[in-house]
Design an enzyme around this catalytic site. Structure first.
Site, PDB file in Angstrom:
ATOM      1  N   PRO A   2       0.816  -1.214   0.000  1.00  0.00           N
ATOM      2  CA  PRO A   2       0.000   0.000   0.000  1.00  0.00           C
ATOM      3  C   PRO A   2       0.844   1.255   0.000  1.00  0.00           C
ATOM      4  O   PRO A   2       1.791   1.369   0.753  1.00  0.00           O
ATOM      5  CB  PRO A   2      -0.797  -0.099   1.292  1.00  0.00           C
ATOM      6  CG  PRO A   2      -0.432  -1.382   1.930  1.00  0.00           C
ATOM      7  CD  PRO A   2       0.852  -1.814   1.341  1.00  0.00           C
ATOM      8  N   GLU A   3       0.479   2.179  -0.851  1.00  0.00           N
ATOM      9  CA  GLU A   3       1.049   3.515  -0.817  1.00  0.00           C
ATOM     10  C   GLU A   3      -0.005   4.422  -0.168  1.00  0.00           C
ATOM     11  O   GLU A   3      -1.003   3.933   0.327  1.00  0.00           O
ATOM     12  CB  GLU A   3       1.413   3.975  -2.234  1.00  0.00           C
ATOM     13  CG  GLU A   3       2.396   3.018  -2.907  1.00  0.00           C
ATOM     14  CD  GLU A   3       2.869   3.475  -4.272  1.00  0.00           C
ATOM     15  OE1 GLU A   3       3.124   4.675  -4.442  1.00  0.00           O
ATOM     16  OE2 GLU A   3       2.991   2.626  -5.165  1.00  0.00           O
TER      17      GLU A   3
END
Length: 271
Positions: A2-3
């Site tokens: 996840p960013e």
DNA sequence: AGTGCGGCCTGTCCGC
DNA sequence: TGCGGACAGGCCGCAC
């Protein structure tokens, strides 16, 4: 995995289920994540109410009256809201069980994520204190990036992925932002003009904001708190598109390695 | 001080 | 089918 958009999507998804709810129990099945989950977490957090669900960079902060639970999803982490009827699977390492019978469940196959506990102001925690500005806030602007890139020889891609410069930009959004700004990822940071820094900052803000609207990017396994994927993957210009024609000029998208990570770009459009 | 790697893990996919 | 190797949304902690 996840960013920032995926973490923010997760934050928005879990917040309404757990805000003002009391943690009745914490079940830790696997304590060995990036750092061991502190032994005192269960005891310290039990019977405490979630006062807020915040995000700082890619960290999620669950604030309680007596301290803060710091969560990081690493490369493969996800959080889901479920109930006790849902059996825990192989990589479901932690359950936060609430008074409303909902469970916040952390899954993380690669165990690069983290669950930590701090009684201080979390901004003063050793992992959070060196972080740069939030990319969507006004303090992150062209002038800021210009000043912080002077005399730096590292590539511009590694600079915008450096969380001490700006938080939340990971491998996908770094590639996408540089494509939109027309900047070659290999370019030395110090060689960018102010105008190009401004362009890059606008591109980063644009890409991140649009991805948040789409619920983030699902490439293989990112899921939201409700099990749904994000839909930004269909809007990616270069990431994962090696060999496909550039949507601007038609030249095949190149894939190279920088800092042991894949970079995708158009050699004609990005200078 | 800034830069660039190794390493932490598991799962998946591809070529032989 | 099986096996080895490369690769994957991150990032700390080292060496230099």
């Amino acid at each position: 995995m996840p960013e920032l958009p995926e973490v923010e999507t997760t934050r928005r998804g879990i917040e309404p289920h757990i805000i003002n709810q009391t943690i009745k129990n914490i079940a830790v099945r696997q304590r060995s994540l990036r750092w061991p989950i502190p032994k005192q977490l269960e005891q310290k957090a039990r019977n405490q109410k979630i006062e807020s669900v915040e995000r700082r960079g890619k960290y999620l902060l669950l604030r309680l009256h007596t301290g803060t639970i710091i969560l990081h999803l690493g490369m493969s982490g996800s959080l889901r809201i479920c109930t006790a009827n849902t059996p825990a699977e192989k990589h479901d390492h932690v359950d936060f069980v609430f008074g409303n019978n909902k469970i916040l469940r952390l899954r993380d196959p690669r165990r690069f994520g983290a669950v930590l506990w701090t009684t201080k102001d979390p901004e003063k925690h050793k992992l959070l204190s060196p972080l740069g500005p939030e990319p969507l806030e006004d303090s992150f602007n062209g002038k800021y990036l210009f000043e912080h890139s002077r005399k730096r020889t590292a590539s511009i891609k590694s600079l915008i992925m450096n969380s001490h410069i700006v938080v939340g930009v990971g491998n996908i959004y770094a590639c996408e932002s540089l494509y939109i700004a027309g900047i070659n990822p290999k370019r030395k940071s110090g060689s960018l003009s102010l105008a190009r820094c401004e362009k890059l900052v606008s591109a980063i803000k644009h890409v991140l904001a649009e991805s948040i609207e789409q619920g983030g990017t699902t490439l293989r396994d990112f899921i939201r708190e409700n099990g749904e994927p994000g839909y930004f993957a269909q809007k990616l210009f270069v990431y994962g598109r090696a060999g496909e024609p550039c949507s601007n000029c038609g030249k095949p998208i190149k894939q190279i390695k920088q800092q042991q990570r894949s970079t995708f770009y158009c050699a004609r459009c990005q200078k």
